[in-house]
Design a protein around this motif. Structure first.
Motif, PDB file in Angstrom:
ATOM      1  N   LEU A   3       0.833  -1.205   0.000  1.00 26.07           N
ATOM      2  CA  LEU A   3       0.000   0.000   0.000  1.00 26.07           C
ATOM      3  C   LEU A   3       0.871   1.260   0.000  1.00 26.07           C
ATOM      4  O   LEU A   3       0.556   2.229  -0.689  1.00 26.07           O
ATOM      5  CB  LEU A   3      -0.940  -0.009   1.197  1.00 26.07           C
ATOM      6  CG  LEU A   3      -2.045  -1.069   1.164  1.00 26.07           C
ATOM      7  CD1 LEU A   3      -2.845  -1.036   2.450  1.00 26.07           C
ATOM      8  CD2 LEU A   3      -2.941  -0.873  -0.038  1.00 26.07           C
ATOM      9  N   LEU A   4       1.957   1.252   0.750  1.00 21.08           N
ATOM     10  CA  LEU A   4       2.871   2.379   0.754  1.00 21.08           C
ATOM     11  C   LEU A   4       3.500   2.564  -0.633  1.00 21.08           C
ATOM     12  O   LEU A   4       3.596   3.688  -1.135  1.00 21.08           O
ATOM     13  CB  LEU A   4       3.962   2.177   1.807  1.00 21.08           C
ATOM     14  CG  LEU A   4       5.027   3.265   1.887  1.00 21.08           C
ATOM     15  CD1 LEU A   4       4.397   4.596   2.281  1.00 21.08           C
ATOM     16  CD2 LEU A   4       6.109   2.861   2.860  1.00 21.08           C
ATOM     17  N   TYR A   7       0.957   4.031  -2.910  1.00 26.82           N
ATOM     18  CA  TYR A   7       0.775   5.442  -2.588  1.00 26.82           C
ATOM     19  C   TYR A   7       1.892   6.287  -3.213  1.00 26.82           C
ATOM     20  O   TYR A   7       1.646   7.371  -3.737  1.00 26.82           O
ATOM     21  CB  TYR A   7       0.742   5.638  -1.075  1.00 26.82           C
ATOM     22  CG  TYR A   7       0.698   7.080  -0.653  1.00 26.82           C
ATOM     23  CD1 TYR A   7      -0.468   7.835  -0.775  1.00 26.82           C
ATOM     24  CD2 TYR A   7       1.838   7.710  -0.158  1.00 26.82           C
ATOM     25  CE1 TYR A   7      -0.503   9.161  -0.407  1.00 26.82           C
ATOM     26  CE2 TYR A   7       1.810   9.043   0.221  1.00 26.82           C
ATOM     27  CZ  TYR A   7       0.638   9.768   0.093  1.00 26.82           C
ATOM     28  OH  TYR A   7       0.613  11.085   0.446  1.00 26.82           O
ATOM     29  N   ARG A  10       1.371   6.642  -7.035  1.00 23.86           N
ATOM     30  CA  ARG A  10       0.003   6.954  -7.428  1.00 23.86           C
ATOM     31  C   ARG A  10      -0.045   7.909  -8.615  1.00 23.86           C
ATOM     32  O   ARG A  10      -0.891   7.765  -9.495  1.00 23.86           O
ATOM     33  CB  ARG A  10      -0.788   7.482  -6.256  1.00 23.86           C
ATOM     34  CG  ARG A  10      -0.386   8.876  -5.817  1.00 23.86           C
ATOM     35  CD  ARG A  10      -1.056   9.322  -4.524  1.00 23.86           C
ATOM     36  NE  ARG A  10      -0.683  10.659  -4.156  1.00 23.86           N
ATOM     37  CZ  ARG A  10       0.489  11.012  -3.659  1.00 23.86           C
ATOM     38  NH1 ARG A  10       1.421  10.113  -3.480  1.00 23.86           N
ATOM     39  NH2 ARG A  10       0.742  12.268  -3.335  1.00 23.86           N
TER      40      ARG A  10
END
Length: 143
Positions: A3-4, A7, A10
């Motif tokens: 997820l990091l 992010y 993105r």
């Protein structure tokens, strides 16, 4: 961690999504050609990722070569010294004859007291298994 990572990238994913959407609309819906800034941002991001990957790879190769030169000819890992009955007797504080008998047991229960001190050892060997009678294989018996 994933997820990091997502992010952090993105912006590149949004640019790529916009590029794919614009290309699809241009190809099938008759819209205007895809915008060039989206393409250049995606390519710039990919260029940065490639530079980081090359730098990491070069660092690992230099580190491996350094270790090859540094440890050339030296045997860093020798064979361990064998532990004998006398060593075990000194470690546990029991006579060497008892240690030799323990080594002959198939099942050995060791009881420890406070602080990890060995206080009692019990052999719980089952009845000895008699040897199997010698039999010929079916292929030899047929001959």
């Amino acid at each position: 961690m994933w997820l990091l990572y997502l992010y952090l990238i993105r912006d590149a994913l949004m640019d790529l999504s916009a590029l794919v959407t614009d290309t699809f609309e241009w190809t099938f819906a008759g819209a205007e050609r895809p915008r060039l800034p989206a393409i250049t941002r995606v390519l710039a991001t990919l260029e940065e990722y490639g530079a980081v990957a090359l730098l990491n790879g070069a660092t690992l190769i230099v580190w491996a070569l350094y270790n090859q030169v540094r440890f050339r000819g030296s045997d860093r890992r020798g064979a361990s010294k064998l532990v004998g009955v006398a060593d075990l007797a000194a470690l546990y504080g029991f006579p060497a004859e008892d240690i030799a008998n323990w080594q002959q047991s198939r099942i050995l229960v060791m009881r420890h007291g406070p602080g990890g001190v060995l206080i009692r050892v019990t052999s719980q060997d089952p009845e000895p298994i008699p040897p199997l009678p010698h039999r010929e294989s079916p292929a030899k018996a047929a001959e």
